[in-house]
Design an enzyme around this catalytic site. Structure first.
Site, PDB file in Angstrom:
ATOM      1  N   GLY A 112      75.896 -17.923   6.642  1.00  0.00           N
ATOM      2  CA  GLY A 112      77.425 -17.707   6.236  1.00  0.00           C
ATOM      3  C   GLY A 112      77.973 -16.687   7.262  1.00  0.00           C
ATOM      4  O   GLY A 112      77.129 -15.878   7.706  1.00  0.00           O
ATOM      5  N   THR A 113      79.374 -16.881   7.592  1.00  0.00           N
ATOM      6  CA  THR A 113      79.727 -15.580   8.445  1.00  0.00           C
ATOM      7  C   THR A 113      81.359 -15.603   7.800  1.00  0.00           C
ATOM      8  O   THR A 113      81.740 -16.495   7.191  1.00  0.00           O
ATOM      9  CB  THR A 113      80.217 -16.569   9.786  1.00  0.00           C
ATOM     10  N   CYS A 114      81.482 -14.201   7.851  1.00  0.00           N
ATOM     11  CA  CYS A 114      83.036 -13.794   7.276  1.00  0.00           C
ATOM     12  C   CYS A 114      83.844 -12.917   8.468  1.00  0.00           C
ATOM     13  O   CYS A 114      83.132 -12.377   9.171  1.00  0.00           O
ATOM     14  CB  CYS A 114      82.506 -12.882   6.378  1.00  0.00           C
TER      15      CYS A 114
END
Lengths: 191, 282
Positions: free
Chosen positions: B77-79
């Site tokens: 995941g990426t934020c």
């Protein structure tokens, strides 16, 4: 990176041994003939040796065939050369860029044992390759003219190497069109 | 006869032909019985497993290496968060994965802790759930004790302390805290796994962070934090331009990172000054 009937190949200029910077003007992009260039990232000694061997092979080819090698052929040559050393490889990731028949741009990259990867838009290699993927993916658009291509590749290179401590100390960009070759040296963050 | 009687008590045999497993060369799965040994061998090896792509978790504590157990997992995941003059954009993708498998496409990594404070985390979702629950509980206590909601800078400090509290058995969580400070300006705080934090104008964490950060650097030229007098790190871009930039960087990260995906949909507005962007994969 590929543009409209032209291509650009760029590299940073740092040569280092882990944390120690040894040179700030190291040449990573080498000319094979007027319309074919190879960029070699990774171990510097392997980059230089590989370039010397490839230049030697290309000169013999020129003598025998009386013409320059096509980029596709050259890519196969590099791939074969790297795979010869499958179990004791050259620690280099080459990027090959050239203008082929009818001046169509051709680019490809390989891993250190010769697995070719052709691309239509851009190829990257080196310690900052992940950053380069992100930056090039965002900034690239197809069919750019040489001036715009230069801007794009410079911005992508400088932004990406600024996020990598092992790359930097400026940049070196070559734009190759069917009629001319422009070399430019970029001043980036010198650290 | 007695034999017949006994036979009738036995359960009926299956009618399907029995297959000789050894002849077919099929290995029987002895998963659970050999799991501890497998984990021990994996721990003594470099940590690379053939079943999952190599990840780089924090180094285990002495207690964990004694047990030879690997307790973390990277769910990918990426934020991303960008701070503006009067807004803050916080975005995260929605894929949850383990190794090369996808567990779900609709898992939000964003948690709203206070009305002006939102946290987005990537890493090990087990630790992230625990961390976000912990922070939400502390925020509730603060509300009851002080009769107001926690401000973003206060939550930033709390998060840092919470993470450092577990310095020797960390939360495997890479956080980005976004919100509005007491003056109404956007603020973004970026963390590592053990609580070191910094207020910045923008940040990206997670598997796609190395792909996204150079683009944000290029587009949101932020001044050096070492300048004197200190310059504002918030971007002069408008809210819609920042949202477009976030969508673009997610699209680029999606092209090259297997743990990040996005399919831009219309943006739901939850608050006039805060914008959530959930980018689910379809």
């Amino acid at each position: 990176m590929v543009g409209k009937n032209c291509f650009a190949i760029a590299s940073d200029r740092r040569l280092g041994v882990q944390l120690q910077t040894v040179a700030t003007d190291f040449q990573r992009v080498f000319k094979i003939h007027g319309k074919l260039y190879i960029g070699l990232s990774g171990l510097a000694t392997d980059a230089q040796t590989l370039y010397q061997r490839l230049a030697f092979k290309h000169k013999l080819y020129q003598l025998r065939e009386e013409r320059d090698m096509k980029p596709e052929t050259f890519a196969s040559l590099v791939s074969a050369l790297l795979y010869e050393k499958r179990f004791g490889p050259y620690f280099c990731q080459p990027i090959i860029a050239g203008l082929g028949e009818k001046d169509q741009p051709f680019i490809c990259t390989m891993d250190c044992i010769g697995a070719k990867e052709l691309a239509k838009d851009f190829v990257v290699s080196g310690t900052a390759s992940e950053s380069l993927y992100g930056a090039c993916e965002s900034m690239y658009k197809p069919d750019m003219e040489p001036e715009e291509l230069f801007e794009t590749i410079s911005q992508a290179l400088l932004s990406s190497v600024d996020r990598d401590c092992l790359s930097g100390w400026g940049g070196y960009v070559l734009i190759v069109t069917p009629t001319e070759v422009q070399e430019r040296v970029l001043k980036g963050r010198m650290d | 006869s007695a034999q017949n009687g006994l036979r009738s008590l036995r359960p009926p045999r299956s009618r399907r032909p029995r297959r000789n497993l050894i002849k077919e060369g099929r290995k029987r799965d002895t998963g659970h019985r050999t799991a501890p040994l497998r984990l021990l061998l994996q721990a003594t090896n470099s940590g690379d497993s053939t079943t999952s792509p190599p990840s780089s978790p924090p180094s285990p504590t002495t207690a964990m290496s004694r047990r030879g157990d690997w307790v973390y997992e990277n769910n990918g995941g990426t934020c991303v968060a960008i701070a503006g003059a009067d807004y803050c954009v916080v975005a995260a993708d929605t894929r949850l994965s383990v190794g090369y498998n996808i567990l779900t496409r609709e898992h939000s990594k964003i948690c709203e802790l206070a009305d002006k404070c939102v946290i987005a985390s990537s890493g090990f979702q087990g630790d992230i759930k625990a961390l976000q629950k912990n922070l939400a509980a502390r925020e509730l206590l603060y509300q009851h004790q002080h009769n107001k909601r926690m401000s973003c800078p206060a939550m930033a400090q709390l998060l840092s302390n919470t993470l450092y509290y577990k310095r020797f058995f960390p939360y495997y969580a890479f956080n980005v805290l976004g919100g509005l400070d007491s003056e109404g300006k956007g603020c973004v705080y970026s963390y590592d796994a053990v609580g070191s934090y910094e207020r910045t104008g923008y940040s990206a964490q997670g598997s796609g962070s190395t792909l996204i950060m150079p683009v944000l650097d290029n587009q949101l030229k932020s001044p050096s934090p070492l300048l004197v007098p200190a310059r504002d790190a918030v971007t002069p871009l408008s809210e819609s331009e920042a949202v477009d930039l976030v969508k673009d960087v997610f699209a680029s990260a999606t092209e090259r990172d297997i743990y990040t995906v996005c399919f831009p949909l219309s943006v739901p507005r939850d608050h006039r000054l805060l914008l959530f962007i959930h980018l689910p994969l379809y």
